[in-house]
Design an enzyme around this catalytic site. Structure first.
Site, PDB file in Angstrom:
ATOM      1  N   LYS A  73      -6.567  -4.864  -3.117  1.00  0.00           N
ATOM      2  CA  LYS A  73      -7.179  -5.516  -1.961  1.00  0.00           C
ATOM      3  C   LYS A  73      -8.212  -4.588  -1.321  1.00  0.00           C
ATOM      4  CE  LYS A  73      -3.523  -4.495   1.490  1.00  0.00           C
ATOM      5  NZ  LYS A  73      -4.263  -3.497   2.204  1.00  0.00           N
ATOM      6  N   ASP A  88       0.780  -1.251   0.000  1.00  0.00           N
ATOM      7  CA  ASP A  88       0.000   0.000   0.000  1.00  0.00           C
ATOM      8  C   ASP A  88       0.810   1.299   0.000  1.00  0.00           C
ATOM      9  OD1 ASP A  88      -1.955  -1.911   0.197  1.00  0.00           O
ATOM     10  OD2 ASP A  88      -2.730  -1.286   2.140  1.00  0.00           O
ATOM     11  N   CYS A 102      -2.093  -2.584   7.823  1.00  0.00           N
ATOM     12  CA  CYS A 102      -2.073  -3.510   6.671  1.00  0.00           C
ATOM     13  C   CYS A 102      -0.855  -4.416   6.651  1.00  0.00           C
ATOM     14  CB  CYS A 102      -2.213  -2.719   5.380  1.00  0.00           C
ATOM     15  SG  CYS A 102      -3.876  -2.042   5.211  1.00  0.00           S
ATOM     16  N   LYS A 152      -7.707  -4.850   4.832  1.00  0.00           N
ATOM     17  CA  LYS A 152      -6.392  -4.504   5.386  1.00  0.00           C
ATOM     18  C   LYS A 152      -5.383  -5.605   5.080  1.00  0.00           C
ATOM     19  CE  LYS A 152      -8.272  -0.809   7.014  1.00  0.00           C
ATOM     20  NZ  LYS A 152      -8.208   0.379   6.113  1.00  0.00           N
ATOM     21  N   GLN A 206       8.257 -13.633  21.509  1.00  0.00           N
ATOM     22  CA  GLN A 206       7.880 -15.035  21.749  1.00  0.00           C
ATOM     23  C   GLN A 206       8.529 -15.973  20.716  1.00  0.00           C
ATOM     24  OE1 GLN A 206       3.585 -15.440  23.035  1.00  0.00           O
ATOM     25  NE2 GLN A 206       3.490 -13.423  22.060  1.00  0.00           N
TER      26      GLN A 206
HETATM   27  C1  C5J Z   1      -3.065   0.504   5.563  1.00  0.00           C
HETATM   28  C2  C5J Z   1      -4.840   1.699   6.666  1.00  0.00           C
HETATM   29  N1  C5J Z   1      -2.543   0.329   4.358  1.00  0.00           N
HETATM   30  N2  C5J Z   1      -4.071   2.093   7.667  1.00  0.00           N
HETATM   31  N3  C5J Z   1      -4.338   1.001   5.618  1.00  0.00           N
HETATM   32  O1  C5J Z   1      -2.418   0.288   6.570  1.00  0.00           O
HETATM   33  O2  C5J Z   1      -6.027   1.971   6.649  1.00  0.00           O
END
Ligand code: C5J
Length: 228
Positions: A129, A24, A162, A132, A202
């Site tokens: 997409k 993104d 995301c 997220k 972890q």
């Molecule tokens: C992403 C969002 N790409 N924060 N989207 O993280 O809405």
């Protein structure tokens, strides 16, 4: 291929099974006037990730690593937008409304496009997409299966939304994820740090974390000579 120095321990990178996944890096998140700013965020917080990511992307291409990009967004008729997502935040503007970079978070609008600094080249899949996570309602799982990918080097924005959702989805599908600390970013620096810690905590509950210099160093090393 040498190991990548990482947290919680070294990452055994196998370039033949690995891919770089850039999440993104769109104008709507990184530039003023888009979705990110509409939600009240300071988009300048994301910019420091661009230069390291440019360097890693260049090295990945040079090394022949498979590269994929994602874009969050929705069809112009909003048929893939849940009402829950559309109304979330109770802002005066929402997804699909007109903004300075076109309709907000809509496929085909200028704001939905990937930033010029990290623009995909021919042969690099661009996965649209609606959620997220990059697996939900996309062709990503099919591309991964087709290319025999078992490792993802994950970069992009935002770390705790995301990037994290995608890493969690990938982890549950048996894929090892290496998150690149300086090639990811959040509008909230404290969330960025916490999100990275959550990945590697972890014993690497969701995967590994390394900086771009460590990944570039591993990609720079020549492959082990084949034993004849
Ligand atoms: C992403 C969002 N790409 N924060 N989207 O993280 O809405």
């Amino acid at each position: 291929m040498p190991d990548v120095t990482a947290r919680p321990y070294e990452f055994n990178l196998d370039i033949n099974r690995a891919a770089l996944l850039i999440i993104d890096m769109q104008r709507d998140f990184v530039e003023p006037g888009g979705f990110g700013e509409m939600l009240g965020n300071d988009v300048a917080q994301l910019r420091p990730s661009i230069v390291p990511l440019q360097a890693l992307l260049a090295k990945a291409r040079q090394a022949g690593l498979f590269v994929m990009h994602t874009r969050e967004g929705h069809k112009p008729d909003l048929s893939d937008l849940h009402e829950a997502k559309r109304v979330r935040g109770r802002g005066s503007k929402t997804i699909g409304d007109a903004g300075p970079m076109g309709r907000i978070l809509i496929i085909g609008e200028p704001g939905h496009d990937i930033i010029p600094e990290l623009y995909p080249v021919a042969g690099e899949p661009v996965i649209d997409k609606p959620g997220k996570g990059a697996f939900y309602n996309t062709e990503l799982a099919d591309i991964i299966a087709e290319h025999g990918i078992g490792q993802l080097i994950v970069c992009g924005v935002t770390t705790e939304v995301c990037v994290h959702t995608t890493v969690r989805e990938a982890n549950d599908r048996g894929i090892d994820c290496l998150v690149v600390s300086d090639c990811t970013a959040s509008y909230f620096p404290e969330f960025h740090e916490a999100a990275l810690r959550m990945v590697a905590a972890q014993g690497g509950i969701f995967g590994w974390v390394a900086d771009s210099a460590s990944v570039i160093a591993a990609l720079t090393e020549p492959a082990e000579p084949a034993i004849s």
